[in-house]
Design a protein around this motif. Structure first.
Motif, PDB file in Angstrom:
ATOM      1  N   LEU A  11       0.688  -1.182   0.148  1.00 52.30           N
ATOM      2  CA  LEU A  11      -0.091  -0.019   0.074  1.00 52.30           C
ATOM      3  C   LEU A  11       0.975   1.465   0.012  1.00 52.30           C
ATOM      4  O   LEU A  11       0.617   2.263  -0.664  1.00 52.30           O
ATOM      5  CB  LEU A  11      -0.865  -0.106   1.274  1.00 52.30           C
ATOM      6  CG  LEU A  11      -2.177  -1.014   0.977  1.00 52.30           C
ATOM      7  CD1 LEU A  11      -2.573  -1.191   2.492  1.00 52.30           C
ATOM      8  CD2 LEU A  11      -3.209  -0.431  -0.028  1.00 52.30           C
ATOM      9  N   ASP A  14       2.374   1.739  -3.291  1.00 53.76           N
ATOM     10  CA  ASP A  14       1.436   2.136  -4.455  1.00 53.76           C
ATOM     11  C   ASP A  14       1.178   3.677  -4.280  1.00 53.76           C
ATOM     12  O   ASP A  14       0.635   4.249  -5.057  1.00 53.76           O
ATOM     13  CB  ASP A  14       0.371   1.259  -4.238  1.00 53.76           C
ATOM     14  CG  ASP A  14       0.576  -0.239  -4.727  1.00 53.76           C
ATOM     15  OD1 ASP A  14       1.462  -0.309  -5.470  1.00 53.76           O
ATOM     16  OD2 ASP A  14      -0.394  -1.095  -4.544  1.00 53.76           O
ATOM     17  N   THR A  16      -0.515   4.977  -1.886  1.00 49.25           N
ATOM     18  CA  THR A  16      -1.905   5.084  -1.214  1.00 49.25           C
ATOM     19  C   THR A  16      -1.984   5.976   0.178  1.00 49.25           C
ATOM     20  O   THR A  16      -0.779   6.029   0.827  1.00 49.25           O
ATOM     21  CB  THR A  16      -2.650   3.831  -0.922  1.00 49.25           C
ATOM     22  OG1 THR A  16      -1.838   3.194  -0.043  1.00 49.25           O
ATOM     23  CG2 THR A  16      -2.714   3.204  -2.230  1.00 49.25           C
ATOM     24  N   GLU A  17      -2.929   6.767   0.604  1.00 47.91           N
ATOM     25  CA  GLU A  17      -2.972   7.402   1.722  1.00 47.91           C
ATOM     26  C   GLU A  17      -3.046   6.367   2.875  1.00 47.91           C
ATOM     27  O   GLU A  17      -2.620   6.599   3.940  1.00 47.91           O
ATOM     28  CB  GLU A  17      -4.418   8.259   1.644  1.00 47.91           C
ATOM     29  CG  GLU A  17      -4.321   9.228   2.945  1.00 47.91           C
ATOM     30  CD  GLU A  17      -5.629   9.829   3.009  1.00 47.91           C
ATOM     31  OE1 GLU A  17      -6.263  10.329   4.011  1.00 47.91           O
ATOM     32  OE2 GLU A  17      -6.216  10.147   1.865  1.00 47.91           O
ATOM     33  N   ARG A  18      -3.727   5.203   2.594  1.00 50.89           N
ATOM     34  CA  ARG A  18      -3.812   4.439   3.525  1.00 50.89           C
ATOM     35  C   ARG A  18      -2.469   3.517   4.111  1.00 50.89           C
ATOM     36  O   ARG A  18      -2.303   3.383   5.150  1.00 50.89           O
ATOM     37  CB  ARG A  18      -4.735   3.151   3.472  1.00 50.89           C
ATOM     38  CG  ARG A  18      -6.185   3.414   3.320  1.00 50.89           C
ATOM     39  CD  ARG A  18      -7.193   2.015   2.792  1.00 50.89           C
ATOM     40  NE  ARG A  18      -6.762   1.645   1.507  1.00 50.89           N
ATOM     41  CZ  ARG A  18      -7.136   0.751   1.020  1.00 50.89           C
ATOM     42  NH1 ARG A  18      -8.078  -0.215   1.586  1.00 50.89           N
ATOM     43  NH2 ARG A  18      -6.693   0.314  -0.218  1.00 50.89           N
ATOM     44  N   ARG A  60       8.438   9.798  -1.691  1.00 55.11           N
ATOM     45  CA  ARG A  60       7.828   8.626  -2.406  1.00 55.11           C
ATOM     46  C   ARG A  60       8.617   7.837  -3.092  1.00 55.11           C
ATOM     47  O   ARG A  60       8.273   7.152  -4.228  1.00 55.11           O
ATOM     48  CB  ARG A  60       6.752   9.375  -3.315  1.00 55.11           C
ATOM     49  CG  ARG A  60       5.782  10.219  -2.902  1.00 55.11           C
ATOM     50  CD  ARG A  60       4.699  10.847  -3.743  1.00 55.11           C
ATOM     51  NE  ARG A  60       4.015  11.882  -3.065  1.00 55.11           N
ATOM     52  CZ  ARG A  60       2.683  11.820  -2.989  1.00 55.11           C
ATOM     53  NH1 ARG A  60       2.030  10.686  -3.320  1.00 55.11           N
ATOM     54  NH2 ARG A  60       2.124  12.808  -2.369  1.00 55.11           N
TER      55      ARG A  60
END
Length: 192
Positions: A11, A14, A16-18, A60
């Motif tokens: 996650l 990728d 994602t915020e989660r 990132r």
């Protein structure tokens, strides 16, 4: 929702915020406590921790393991905390804080002795934690002041091993000895 390490890593990678939130929840307390051990205030430690996670988010980067993320966070946190300490040293704020701490020369001398003893205990404890060969080389080099060639001859090893083990010992001590004790001692030596 609770994710396994593999799911959380995926996650995060990728973007994602989660994933980011999961990494934050998993590591923020470790990073915060790591920064606190460097001897800065709780408020500053919170700021450094937040800055560290902002840098992680902006980076990132793809990581192969969650432990790589923690290593990255600790490195960024350490550097950010050192920058903060250097900035305060340059602005004189630490000197003002030290002046507030001292009421008279007697207290400063007593405090300086206490800090020195704490630092010495911490150094000796950490030296004892070094692997056998690393500890032996460190003691011969820094306490007995032997050269790399002398140590290599005495232990029947090559000089490169001596250099590598000395570097490993210094790195270990830099990472584990609380910066707070060193900083206090250094500040008091400037005032005394």
């Amino acid at each position: 929702m609770v994710y396994s390490d593999d799911e959380l890593l995926q996650l995060f990678n990728d973007g994602t915020e989660r994933g980011f939130n999961g990494v934050f929840e998993k590591f923020w307390l470790k990073v915060y406590n790591y920064v606190l051990r460097m001897g800065i205030s709780k408020d500053d430690a919170k700021d450094v921790t937040v800055d560290t996670f902002v840098k992680l988010f902006n980076r990132r980067k793809t990581f192969e393991q969650l432990t790589n993320i923690l290593a990255y966070l600790n490195t960024v946190a350490r550097n950010t905390a050192i920058d903060l300490i250097n900035e305060r040293t340059n602005t004189g704020q630490l000197t003002e804080d030290l002046d507030d701490l001292q009421d008279d020369d007697g207290e400063a001398a007593s405090y300086n002795e206490e800090v020195t003893q704490e630092t010495l205990r911490a150094v000796l404890d950490e030296i004892d934690k070094l692997p056998n060969q690393c500890r032996t080389i460190f003691i011969l080099a820094f306490l007995h002041e032997k050269t790399n060639a002398e140590i290599a001859a005495q232990l029947n090893i090559v000089e490169k091993t001596v250099r590598n083990q000395k570097h490993k010992a210094r790195q270990h001590l830099r990472m584990t000895i609380p910066l707070k004790n060193w900083l206090k001692s250094w500040m008091l030596s400037l005032v005394a």
